[in-house]
Write a protein that holds these residues in place. Structure first.
Motif, short mmCIF file in Angstrom:
data_model
loop_
_atom_site.label_atom_id
_atom_site.label_comp_id
_atom_site.label_asym_id
_atom_site.label_seq_id
_atom_site.Cartn_x
_atom_site.Cartn_y
_atom_site.Cartn_z
N ASP A 146 -3.91 0.24 -1.16
CA ASP A 146 -2.66 0.91 -1.50
C ASP A 146 -2.77 1.61 -2.84
O ASP A 146 -2.25 2.71 -3.02
N PHE B 228 0.47 -1.31 -7.36
CA PHE B 228 -0.42 -1.88 -6.34
C PHE B 228 -1.72 -2.39 -6.94
O PHE B 228 -2.26 -3.39 -6.47
N TYR C 88 4.95 -6.39 1.47
CA TYR C 88 5.41 -6.39 0.08
C TYR C 88 6.30 -7.59 -0.22
O TYR C 88 6.27 -8.12 -1.33
N ASP D 126 -3.50 -3.98 4.61
CA ASP D 126 -3.65 -2.95 3.59
C ASP D 126 -4.40 -1.75 4.17
O ASP D 126 -4.04 -0.60 3.94
#
Length: 191
Positions: free
Chosen positions: A47, A39, A150, A114
């Protein structure tokens, strides 16, 4: 390679959680190390930072699950009361707002999403550490956001493991609801 190691350790970690096996914590700590790198490299700073927090929460959860209560028994799977659930959910809103502001300032690539997933994950981990069944609902909510996030970041193996996590969360919820002590539950082996 780091992303694939995160995939494998993450899948094992969630499976062990479903089984209420205390080894979920050391495996989870290894998983946090792998995803910290993944991340951070992808510019998802919340993250990445979350992985550091999860390291500490993992150590705390490990201790929680191993310790004995005053009656000499181990921590059992149970429902969260209205207060515990209310606190967990209520904490998500201000945490998301604060993290969005901070992440915007440091040029995170997806500040709101996020922040929201980070806040949901922290609340879910807190409920997990105390073996509350409702942990699974918060993990599922976070996973439903993580997956497209993602994919959008090109982290395809990570998105795939979160699809797996989502399925395991459904299985975990069913399994934990069947544990002794849960209203309507049946006796199942719990490690």
């Amino acid at each position: 390679m780091t992303e694939w190691l995160g995939f494998v350790t993450g899948a094992i970690c969630v499976w062990l959680t479903v089984r209420t096996n205390v080894w979920t914590f050391p495996v989870g700590i290894a998983n946090n190390g792998f995803f910290l790198v993944v991340f951070g490299t992808a510019g998802l700073y919340a993250d990445a930072g979350l992985q550091v927090v999860f390291l500490a929460l993992g150590a705390h959860g490990w201790w929680q699950w191993l310790r004995r209560d005053t009656a000499g028994g181990r921590l059992e799977v149970r429902r969260g009361g209205p207060r515990a659930i209310g606190v967990a959910i209520a904490a998500v809103v201000p945490a998301t707002a604060l993290l969005t502001w901070l992440l915007t300032a440091v040029h995170d690539t997806a500040p709101f999403w996020d922040a929201l997933t980070t806040a949901l994950s922290l609340a879910a981990q807190w409920l997990l550490n105390t073996k509350r069944i409702e942990t699974w609902y918060l993990w599922m909510a976070a996973d439903l956001i993580y997956i497209p996030l993602y994919v959008a970041k090109g982290l395809y193996p990570t998105a795939a493991v979160y699809v797996l996590f989502l399925g395991l969360c459904g299985y975990g919820l069913r399994t934990w609801r069947r544990t002794p002590g849960h209203p309507g539950g049946v006796a199942v082996a719990v490690a």
